[in-house]
Write a protein that holds these residues in place. Structure first.
Motif, PDB file in Angstrom:
ATOM      1  N   LEU A  69       0.829  -1.194   0.000  1.00 40.00           N
ATOM      2  CA  LEU A  69       0.000   0.000   0.000  1.00 40.00           C
ATOM      3  C   LEU A  69       0.867   1.248   0.000  1.00 40.00           C
ATOM      4  N   PRO A  70       0.455   2.277  -0.739  1.00 40.63           N
ATOM      5  CA  PRO A  70       1.250   3.506  -0.796  1.00 40.63           C
ATOM      6  C   PRO A  70       1.101   4.311   0.486  1.00 40.63           C
ATOM      7  N   GLY A  71       2.104   5.096   0.772  1.00 44.84           N
ATOM      8  CA  GLY A  71       2.024   6.005   1.909  1.00 44.84           C
ATOM      9  C   GLY A  71       1.211   7.231   1.518  1.00 44.84           C
ATOM     10  N   THR A  72       0.998   8.108   2.483  1.00 45.67           N
ATOM     11  CA  THR A  72       0.267   9.336   2.208  1.00 45.67           C
ATOM     12  C   THR A  72       0.835  10.483   3.022  1.00 45.67           C
ATOM     13  N   ARG A  73       0.807  11.667   2.438  1.00 48.61           N
ATOM     14  CA  ARG A  73       1.244  12.867   3.153  1.00 48.61           C
ATOM     15  C   ARG A  73       0.084  13.485   3.927  1.00 48.61           C
ATOM     16  N   LEU A  74      -1.111  12.954   3.727  1.00 46.97           N
ATOM     17  CA  LEU A  74      -2.281  13.504   4.412  1.00 46.97           C
ATOM     18  C   LEU A  74      -2.137  13.437   5.929  1.00 46.97           C
ATOM     19  N   ILE A  75      -1.489  12.407   6.415  1.00 46.81           N
ATOM     20  CA  ILE A  75      -1.306  12.269   7.867  1.00 46.81           C
ATOM     21  C   ILE A  75      -0.446  13.411   8.396  1.00 46.81           C
ATOM     22  N   ALA A  76       0.645  13.699   7.719  1.00 48.81           N
ATOM     23  CA  ALA A  76       1.517  14.799   8.149  1.00 48.81           C
ATOM     24  C   ALA A  76       0.792  16.135   8.080  1.00 48.81           C
ATOM     25  N   VAL A  77      -0.003  16.334   7.037  1.00 53.89           N
ATOM     26  CA  VAL A  77      -0.771  17.576   6.907  1.00 53.89           C
ATOM     27  C   VAL A  77      -1.737  17.718   8.073  1.00 53.89           C
ATOM     28  N   LEU A  78      -2.433  16.634   8.384  1.00 52.36           N
ATOM     29  CA  LEU A  78      -3.411  16.678   9.470  1.00 52.36           C
ATOM     30  C   LEU A  78      -2.738  16.919  10.819  1.00 52.36           C
ATOM     31  N   VAL A  79      -1.624  16.262  11.070  1.00 54.04           N
ATOM     32  CA  VAL A  79      -0.906  16.462  12.331  1.00 54.04           C
ATOM     33  C   VAL A  79      -0.422  17.906  12.446  1.00 54.04           C
ATOM     34  N   LEU A  80       0.154  18.438  11.382  1.00 51.07           N
ATOM     35  CA  LEU A  80       0.617  19.826  11.396  1.00 51.07           C
ATOM     36  C   LEU A  80      -0.548  20.783  11.646  1.00 51.07           C
ATOM     37  N   ALA A  81      -1.667  20.542  10.999  1.00 49.39           N
ATOM     38  CA  ALA A  81      -2.838  21.406  11.192  1.00 49.39           C
ATOM     39  C   ALA A  81      -3.337  21.345  12.631  1.00 49.39           C
ATOM     40  N   VAL A  82      -3.360  20.173  13.219  1.00 47.58           N
ATOM     41  CA  VAL A  82      -3.814  20.047  14.613  1.00 47.58           C
ATOM     42  C   VAL A  82      -2.867  20.786  15.550  1.00 47.58           C
ATOM     43  N   VAL A  83      -1.570  20.709  15.290  1.00 50.42           N
ATOM     44  CA  VAL A  83      -0.602  21.438  16.115  1.00 50.42           C
ATOM     45  C   VAL A  83      -0.844  22.947  16.002  1.00 50.42           C
ATOM     46  N   VAL A  84      -1.022  23.442  14.782  1.00 49.82           N
ATOM     47  CA  VAL A  84      -1.281  24.874  14.583  1.00 49.82           C
ATOM     48  C   VAL A  84      -2.593  25.269  15.255  1.00 49.82           C
ATOM     49  N   LEU A  85      -3.630  24.460  15.073  1.00 54.91           N
ATOM     50  CA  LEU A  85      -4.928  24.766  15.682  1.00 54.91           C
ATOM     51  C   LEU A  85      -4.851  24.773  17.204  1.00 54.91           C
ATOM     52  N   ALA A  86      -4.157  23.806  17.765  1.00 56.53           N
ATOM     53  CA  ALA A  86      -4.023  23.759  19.224  1.00 56.53           C
ATOM     54  C   ALA A  86      -3.238  24.961  19.740  1.00 56.53           C
ATOM     55  N   ALA A  87      -2.163  25.329  19.056  1.00 57.69           N
ATOM     56  CA  ALA A  87      -1.361  26.480  19.475  1.00 57.69           C
ATOM     57  C   ALA A  87      -2.163  27.776  19.354  1.00 57.69           C
ATOM     58  N   ALA A  88      -2.855  27.962  18.233  1.00 59.41           N
ATOM     59  CA  ALA A  88      -3.646  29.186  18.047  1.00 59.41           C
ATOM     60  C   ALA A  88      -4.815  29.226  19.014  1.00 59.41           C
ATOM     61  N   GLY A  89      -5.450  28.087  19.255  1.00 58.16           N
ATOM     62  CA  GLY A  89      -6.552  28.046  20.223  1.00 58.16           C
ATOM     63  C   GLY A  89      -6.088  28.375  21.623  1.00 58.16           C
ATOM     64  N   THR A  90      -4.935  27.858  22.007  1.00 60.85           N
ATOM     65  CA  THR A  90      -4.376  28.170  23.308  1.00 60.85           C
ATOM     66  C   THR A  90      -4.036  29.654  23.427  1.00 60.85           C
ATOM     67  N   ALA A  91      -3.421  30.190  22.388  1.00 61.48           N
ATOM     68  CA  ALA A  91      -3.090  31.616  22.374  1.00 61.48           C
ATOM     69  C   ALA A  91      -4.348  32.469  22.456  1.00 61.48           C
ATOM     70  N   LEU A  92      -5.382  32.068  21.756  1.00 63.26           N
ATOM     71  CA  LEU A  92      -6.646  32.810  21.787  1.00 63.26           C
ATOM     72  C   LEU A  92      -7.238  32.837  23.185  1.00 63.26           C
ATOM     73  N   LEU A  93      -7.196  31.700  23.854  1.00 67.08           N
ATOM     74  CA  LEU A  93      -7.716  31.649  25.230  1.00 67.08           C
ATOM     75  C   LEU A  93      -6.896  32.508  26.177  1.00 67.08           C
ATOM     76  N   LEU A  94      -5.601  32.574  25.957  1.00 58.02           N
ATOM     77  CA  LEU A  94      -4.736  33.381  26.834  1.00 58.02           C
ATOM     78  C   LEU A  94      -4.894  34.878  26.561  1.00 58.02           C
ATOM     79  N   VAL A  95      -5.147  35.232  25.301  1.00 57.16           N
ATOM     80  CA  VAL A  95      -5.242  36.652  24.936  1.00 57.16           C
ATOM     81  C   VAL A  95      -6.599  37.241  25.316  1.00 57.16           C
ATOM     82  N   THR A  96      -7.654  36.486  25.172  1.00 55.32           N
ATOM     83  CA  THR A  96      -8.989  37.048  25.441  1.00 55.32           C
ATOM     84  C   THR A  96      -9.459  36.803  26.847  1.00 55.32           C
TER      85      THR A  96
END
Length: 119
Positions: free
Chosen positions: A92-119
């Motif tokens: 079975l071939p590999g996929t880059r979708l997993i890396a994209v999803l992990v990176l997006a979750v990291v960005v979302l978690a960081a931005a969400g945390t920052a949003l909670l701290l700022v507001t």
């Protein structure tokens, strides 16, 4: 079974369970994309106070929606590559979708945390 072009394995009808498992994986990617669309729209409706808060809300929404687009476009391509490999008896071939999803979750978690701290 027909003769395969030079260098390619012949296609065979696979055990239906493998095809169904590949389809379930595709549908999981699509469900994740739909959840990200819903999350992006919901986050976009949040009223953050201050310029920094609004920027973070927009970043969260855009990250959700762009990730959803990448998954929605990438899932069918991965499904087709996997199905072809299954039919040819290849790994079975590999996929880059997993890396994209992990990176997006990291960005979302960081931005969400920052949003909670700022507001």
């Amino acid at each position: 079974m027909s003769a395969a072009p030079a260098g390619l394995a012949a296609e065979e009808e696979p055990d239906y369970r493998f095809t169904l498992a590949n389809e379930r994986t595709f549908l999981a990617w699509i469900r994740t994309a739909l959840a990200l669309v819903a999350g992006g729209v919901a986050v976009g409706q949040v009223s953050a106070t201050g310029d920094t808060g609004r920027v973070l809300v927009v970043l969260l929404a855009i990250t959700c929606l762009v990730t959803a687009l990448v998954l929605a476009f990438g899932a069918p391509a991965h499904w087709r590559r996997s199905q072809a490999a299954i039919r040819r008896g290849l790994p079975l071939p590999g996929t880059r979708l997993i890396a994209v999803l992990v990176l997006a979750v990291v960005v979302l978690a960081a931005a969400g945390t920052a949003l909670l701290l700022v507001t």
